[in-house]
Scaffold this active site. Structure first.
Site, PDB file in Angstrom:
ATOM      1  N   HIS A  33      45.440  54.781  45.770  1.00 60.45           N
ATOM      2  CA  HIS A  33      45.599  54.450  47.193  1.00 60.45           C
ATOM      3  C   HIS A  33      46.460  53.195  47.292  1.00 60.45           C
ATOM      4  CE1 HIS A  33      42.574  51.426  46.278  1.00 60.45           C
ATOM      5  NE2 HIS A  33      41.722  52.366  45.888  1.00 60.45           N
ATOM      6  N   HIS A  36      45.760  50.217  44.899  1.00 59.74           N
ATOM      7  CA  HIS A  36      46.357  50.334  43.560  1.00 59.74           C
ATOM      8  C   HIS A  36      47.855  50.048  43.622  1.00 59.74           C
ATOM      9  CE1 HIS A  36      42.933  53.376  43.061  1.00 59.74           C
ATOM     10  NE2 HIS A  36      42.688  52.509  42.105  1.00 59.74           N
TER      11      HIS A  36
HETATM   12  P1  AMP Z   1      39.996  51.676  39.824  1.00 65.01           P
HETATM   13  O1  AMP Z   1      40.949  52.816  39.794  1.00 65.01           O
HETATM   14  O2  AMP Z   1      38.996  51.733  40.926  1.00 65.01           O
HETATM   15  O3  AMP Z   1      39.397  51.396  38.466  1.00 65.01           O
HETATM   16  O4  AMP Z   1      40.883  50.397  40.180  1.00 65.01           O
HETATM   17  C1  AMP Z   1      41.987  50.024  39.405  1.00 65.01           C
HETATM   18  C2  AMP Z   1      42.402  48.634  39.800  1.00 65.01           C
HETATM   19  O5  AMP Z   1      42.764  48.618  41.181  1.00 65.01           O
HETATM   20  C3  AMP Z   1      41.286  47.603  39.620  1.00 65.01           C
HETATM   21  O6  AMP Z   1      41.823  46.386  39.125  1.00 65.01           O
HETATM   22  C4  AMP Z   1      40.758  47.456  41.018  1.00 65.01           C
HETATM   23  O7  AMP Z   1      40.137  46.218  41.256  1.00 65.01           O
HETATM   24  C5  AMP Z   1      42.037  47.596  41.827  1.00 65.01           C
HETATM   25  N1  AMP Z   1      41.724  47.967  43.205  1.00 65.01           N
HETATM   26  C6  AMP Z   1      40.873  48.958  43.605  1.00 65.01           C
HETATM   27  N2  AMP Z   1      40.770  48.972  44.948  1.00 65.01           N
HETATM   28  C7  AMP Z   1      41.565  47.971  45.409  1.00 65.01           C
HETATM   29  C8  AMP Z   1      41.873  47.467  46.713  1.00 65.01           C
HETATM   30  N3  AMP Z   1      41.334  47.979  47.810  1.00 65.01           N
HETATM   31  N4  AMP Z   1      42.733  46.416  46.809  1.00 65.01           N
HETATM   32  C9  AMP Z   1      43.277  45.877  45.683  1.00 65.01           C
HETATM   33  N5  AMP Z   1      43.014  46.301  44.430  1.00 65.01           N
HETATM   34  C10 AMP Z   1      42.180  47.329  44.294  1.00 65.01           C
END
Ligand code: AMP
Length: 273
Positions: A33, A36
């Site tokens: 999204h 990311h």
């Molecule tokens: P995930 O795919 O949920 O493991 O997230 C991958 C990376 O994206 C991690 O470093 C998360 O903290 C970051 N991330 C997830 N959601 C958000 C968001 N809403 N804003 C900024 N970074 C995010």
């Protein structure tokens, strides 16, 4: 964009690609999204080459249903990464990350594992350390981009990097939110229409805490209000933002943290104040 599935090919790709400057790395579990993509954008602005990984890491899930229902949207993710100008997508298999005979080390992340996400998700942060350790070995980036949305995870990964002396700089990026304040998350797509309407109460609650003079005293009534709206709260608390310990009169940087279920979906969020 290169799409690469194993470590050896990744090393060759990084060696042969003609780029100047550093390597930025954005590890993800996919279902990408705007949150990311903001990390990718930052990495692109600060590095000559950006690698994004997509790997749904089984060892960090302490709940089988959460793992099984984790959204997979690979075709769309590839499109979004292409459009964002990401240089390389690393898509390792389970055996690439955990080769046969892999023995998980124990990571001494101590007190960080005993509170909040650590206490509600036993083994979760050991799993996070396993996958991040392995990915950092394979990608060997100069800069690692993490989202503040996973506040405790950022602290754990910084600690892992210090413990293992890994030569990488961590860049923590602000949480991206929907217009109504809900933190963007891959899990949001699992919310029913009604639960999606309720979900912004999470951020509204955090804002109330951050804007109050005595945050601690508000907590019981805020919890009650959320519960009355149908949330099941794992924790809603305020902690020292530097080490997640209890706040005292001398605490200067505080963080309000929440984890709560709406229906079957567990959401987390935080605000630093
Ligand atoms: P995930 O795919 O949920 O493991 O997230 C991958 C990376 O994206 C991690 O470093 C998360 O903290 C970051 N991330 C997830 N959601 C958000 C968001 N809403 N804003 C900024 N970074 C995010």
């Amino acid at each position: 964009m290169f799409i690469i599935k194993n470590g050896a090919a990744l090393t060759t790709c990084l060696k042969n690609s003609m780029f100047e400057g550093s390597i930025g790395f954005v590890p993800t579990m996919g279902a990408l999204h705007e949150g990311h993509l903001s990390l990718i954008k930052k990495s692109k602005a600060q590095n000559g080459f950006t690698v994004c990984s997509i790997f749904i890491n089984p060892t960090q899930f302490n709940n089988l249903t959460d793992f099984e229902k984790y959204p997979v949207t690979l075709e769309k993710d590839i499109d979004l990464l292409e459009q964002s100008g990401c240089d390389c997508l690393f898509l390792p298999s389970i055996h690439e990350i955990y080769p046969p005979g892999y023995q998980a080390p124990h990571y001494a992340i101590t007190e960080l594992e005993a509170v909040f996400e650590g206490s509600y998700r036993p083994g979760h942060f050991q799993g996070v350390c396993q996958v991040v350790h392995r990915l950092l070995n394979l990608v060997a980036p100069d800069k690692l981009y993490l989202g503040e949305k996973d506040f405790q995870q950022c602290m754990v990964i910084k600690k892992l990097i210090r413990l293992l002396n890994i030569p990488v700089v961590v860049i923590v990026c602000a949480t991206l939110r929907e217009a109504d304040g809900l933190a963007m998350s891959s899990r949001n797509m699992r919310l029913s229409e009604e639960d999606r309407r309720k979900a912004p109460y999470i951020y509204q609650t955090l804002l109330q805490i951050a804007n109050s003079f005595n945050a601690q005293s508000l907590l019981p009534s805020l919890k009650k209000e959320l519960e009355e709206k149908g949330f099941k709260i794992d924790y809603l608390d305020v902690a020292d933002a530097d080490n997640l310990s209890a706040i005292s009169e001398t605490t200067t940087r505080k963080v309000a943290l929440i984890a709560a279920f709406i229906g079957e979906v567990r959401l987390i969020d935080n605000i630093v104040f």
